[in-house]
Design an enzyme around this catalytic site. Sequence first.
Site, PDB file in Angstrom:
ATOM      1  N   VAL A   1     -43.879 -33.442  20.930  1.00 49.64           N
ATOM      2  CA  VAL A   1     -43.146 -32.955  19.633  1.00 49.64           C
ATOM      3  C   VAL A   1     -41.688 -31.825  19.234  1.00 49.64           C
ATOM      4  CG1 VAL A   1     -45.609 -32.651  18.931  1.00 49.64           C
ATOM      5  CG2 VAL A   1     -44.676 -31.248  20.490  1.00 49.64           C
ATOM      6  N   LYS A   2     -41.001 -32.750  20.636  1.00 46.83           N
ATOM      7  CA  LYS A   2     -39.340 -32.491  20.561  1.00 46.83           C
ATOM      8  C   LYS A   2     -38.669 -32.854  20.136  1.00 46.83           C
ATOM      9  CE  LYS A   2     -40.472 -28.502  22.740  1.00 46.83           C
ATOM     10  NZ  LYS A   2     -42.247 -28.758  22.559  1.00 46.83           N
TER      11      LYS A   2
END
Length: 396
Positions: free
Chosen positions: A185-186
Amino acid sequence: MPGFELFGAEEKKEVQDVLDNGVLMRYGFDPIRNGHYKALELEKDLANRMQTKYAQVVSSGTAALTVALASAGIGSGDEVIMPTFTFVASFEAILSVGATPVLCDIDDTLTLAPKAVQAAITSKTKAIMPVHMCGSMADLKALRAICDTHNLILLEDACQAIGGTYDGKPLGSYGDLGCFSFDYVKTVTCGEGGGLITNSEEFADRAHKYQDHGHDHVGNDRGAETHPFLGYNYRLSELNAAVGIAQLRKLDNTIAIQEKNYTILRDALSTIPEVTFRRVPETGVESYAFLNIFLPNENVARKAHKALGKNGVDACFYWFDNNWHYYKKWEHLLEQKSLGKLSKELQSGLQKNNTSFESSDLWMGRTVSCLIKLGWTEAEVNERASKMIEAIKRVV
């Protein structure tokens, strides 16, 4: 923010190169690699993009912090000052090298308050670790001055802020070492992965050995390599690195999209007198991964967060009650719940954290953070802005 929103042909090509080549491990098997070294390529690209001499990719952001700390010679008996608002990986990494995490108050930057840092320094302090949470940074100039005065390491945890800058430098490159997370999720994702950057030849040399069982990587016979010191396995696979190569190439475009969406939302919320915004230090430029707002007090912030959800505004966070990101819910750290026996020295050091952090509570109690997504259309962002205004105006 999540780089996976932009997955496409570029990532598929890089991954297919690895599958066609058949070597998924970053080291060894040279005769059959056909010149493919994806992890090494990602390291070169990362160092170039972050304007540093060296980069080392590893298996996670947590691993990056661990390797960075070890490379700086930090271990048993040492203290590392870190903020009360971060991800649990920050203190996990410090503990993993045998050092003691010392919690410290934040200010309106939502990360380390320099005055609180100065007060927390002891003869055991070896590093200051600001965490650039939610896309923006600490007062790095002030923290650098403190480090220089006390001969301390400045380690930037930029896991949530890749693409931001401070004083014209990419976040992560201002300190002695900087770390990134490339998890799913970066802003830049490898699926799982992380990286560290530095301009120190000594730290870089230690890092590439430490993250691979202490191998010196001399010669072309992996079985004949020597081990100058103990190390562990924090390697990044070629498959993960392949995804990261394509993702890093998209970073400038990703930041531009985030800035556009962020600006629309911020301009809209600026019309509400009761809403103020996180302070970005002078010369700092956010990565625009989150829009962070302050409400007048904790009660209003709680109501606003609930109202946003009820009004169909997703991906907004009230960190004050969050299990992973704020010290109040870190009972496993504060109560020293460890599977293995902690040393008496570490047990004693951790007792420092059983105190109140009133300044942090005042800021976090008022804070609501909203994730900036990459896949929104302009119409969707404008609709979101309208819903946010409606929700907040109902409670202020």
